[in-house]
Design a protein around this motif. Structure first.
Motif, PDB file in Angstrom:
ATOM      1  N   HIS A  86       0.850  -1.193   0.000  1.00 45.82           N
ATOM      2  CA  HIS A  86       0.000   0.000   0.000  1.00 45.82           C
ATOM      3  C   HIS A  86       0.888   1.248   0.000  1.00 45.82           C
ATOM      4  O   HIS A  86       1.727   1.419   0.887  1.00 45.82           O
ATOM      5  N   SER A  87       0.694   2.114  -0.982  1.00 50.75           N
ATOM      6  CA  SER A  87       1.514   3.329  -1.082  1.00 50.75           C
ATOM      7  C   SER A  87       0.833   4.533  -0.457  1.00 50.75           C
ATOM      8  O   SER A  87       1.427   5.605  -0.386  1.00 50.75           O
ATOM      9  N   GLY A  88      -0.427   4.388  -0.022  1.00 49.44           N
ATOM     10  CA  GLY A  88      -1.128   5.516   0.573  1.00 49.44           C
ATOM     11  C   GLY A  88      -1.415   6.640  -0.412  1.00 49.44           C
ATOM     12  O   GLY A  88      -1.453   7.809  -0.025  1.00 49.44           O
ATOM     13  N   GLY A  89      -1.611   6.292  -1.671  1.00 49.60           N
ATOM     14  CA  GLY A  89      -1.888   7.306  -2.691  1.00 49.60           C
ATOM     15  C   GLY A  89      -0.665   7.798  -3.426  1.00 49.60           C
ATOM     16  O   GLY A  89      -0.776   8.554  -4.402  1.00 49.60           O
ATOM     17  N   LEU A  90       0.508   7.363  -2.983  1.00 52.77           N
ATOM     18  CA  LEU A  90       1.732   7.881  -3.586  1.00 52.77           C
ATOM     19  C   LEU A  90       1.906   7.400  -5.029  1.00 52.77           C
ATOM     20  O   LEU A  90       2.387   8.151  -5.881  1.00 52.77           O
ATOM     21  N   ALA A 116     -12.475   4.149  -1.433  1.00 51.68           N
ATOM     22  CA  ALA A 116     -11.254   3.409  -1.755  1.00 51.68           C
ATOM     23  C   ALA A 116     -10.312   3.371  -0.555  1.00 51.68           C
ATOM     24  O   ALA A 116      -9.707   2.342  -0.265  1.00 51.68           O
ATOM     25  N   ALA A 117     -10.185   4.494   0.147  1.00 50.63           N
ATOM     26  CA  ALA A 117      -9.328   4.542   1.333  1.00 50.63           C
ATOM     27  C   ALA A 117      -9.896   3.663   2.441  1.00 50.63           C
ATOM     28  O   ALA A 117      -9.137   3.028   3.190  1.00 50.63           O
ATOM     29  N   ARG A 143      -8.829   7.595  -7.637  1.00 50.16           N
ATOM     30  CA  ARG A 143      -8.263   7.448  -8.976  1.00 50.16           C
ATOM     31  C   ARG A 143      -7.393   6.208  -9.094  1.00 50.16           C
ATOM     32  O   ARG A 143      -7.333   5.558 -10.143  1.00 50.16           O
ATOM     33  N   HIS A 144      -6.714   5.861  -8.012  1.00 51.98           N
ATOM     34  CA  HIS A 144      -5.819   4.695  -8.047  1.00 51.98           C
ATOM     35  C   HIS A 144      -6.589   3.411  -8.342  1.00 51.98           C
ATOM     36  O   HIS A 144      -6.087   2.522  -9.040  1.00 51.98           O
ATOM     37  N   GLU A 145      -7.801   3.307  -7.800  1.00 46.12           N
ATOM     38  CA  GLU A 145      -8.603   2.100  -8.018  1.00 46.12           C
ATOM     39  C   GLU A 145      -8.973   1.917  -9.491  1.00 46.12           C
ATOM     40  O   GLU A 145      -9.291   0.806  -9.924  1.00 46.12           O
TER      41      GLU A 145
END
Length: 220
Positions: free
Chosen positions: A31-35, A94-95, A209-211
């Motif tokens: 998990h990048s935490g959104g990075l 998503a989070a 957006r990542h999803e």
């Protein structure tokens, strides 16, 4: 400090460091935490931008998560209330899913190390900050120490992802973590004073957006 107190403090510190280790089966290393999304969009390109991202994430999502964990340890809220409070403080669906995916791993870890504890209050996929609070209580940590677990996990998880995605020098990333120690300590201290109530719209957007990304390298 007596010999007994010193030994107890050392044991608690050792447990804190173990819980914060990214190699645990919590799954934090994926998990990048959104990075990943921030790098893909071009908003994080180098070590300086990574520093800014980490500061932002620790000061917002990290603070909120750590405050939930500390409150569970302090006993000011129970598990059911903590689950509701975490949902309310995590606008991004998503989070929330990422938190529960990691929480499931933490719950499995807690049951394995402390099978004598009653884990029945937790759902099968608990929020990570909530179950971390229960694990921290089982480990004998106080609210501030438990908040540190969440803060350091938040920081190091994204920092390690940045190292991999940007092909950064591991020494530079390690130094960055050392430089952010004071921020982590201060944020943990704030988290231990009560539930934090804030969110970061950018992190929420990045998570959503990542999803939608085809074939991402990280789960979040």
């Amino acid at each position: 400090m007596s010999t007994h107190d010193s030994s107890s403090a050392s044991r608690h510190l050792g447990m804190l460091l173990t819980l914060a280790d990214s190699r645990l089966p919590v799954g934090g290393h994926v998990h990048s935490g959104g990075l990943e999304e921030a790098i893909s969009s071009g908003s994080v390109r180098d070590l300086d931008a990574l520093r800014d991202f980490l500061i932002r994430r620790v000061s917002t999502a990290g603070l909120v998560a750590a405050s939930i964990t500390a409150a569970v340890v302090a006993g000011s809220i129970d598990v059911a209330e903590a689950e509701v409070e975490t949902d309310a403080r995590t606008p991004s669906a998503a989070a929330r899913r990422a938190s529960r995916a990691q929480g499931r791993g933490m719950l499995r870890l807690g049951k394995k190390i402390w099978p004598q504890q009653d884990w029945a209050a937790h759902p099968t996929r608990p929020h990570l900050p909530v179950v971390t609070g229960s694990v921290a209580r089982a480990a004998g940590l106080n609210p501030h120490e438990s908040a540190m677990v969440l803060i350091y996990t938040t920081m190091t998880g994204s920092a390690t992802a940045g190292q991999r995605l940007l092909a950064l020098d591991p020494g530079d990333v390690a130094l960055l973590g050392v430089q952010l120690t004071d921020l982590c300590e201060q944020t943990a201290a704030e988290a231990a004073t009560g539930l934090a109530d804030l969110s970061d719209p950018l992190l929420d957007v990045l998570a959503a957006r990542h999803e939608l990304r085809p074939m991402p390298l990280f789960a979040s």
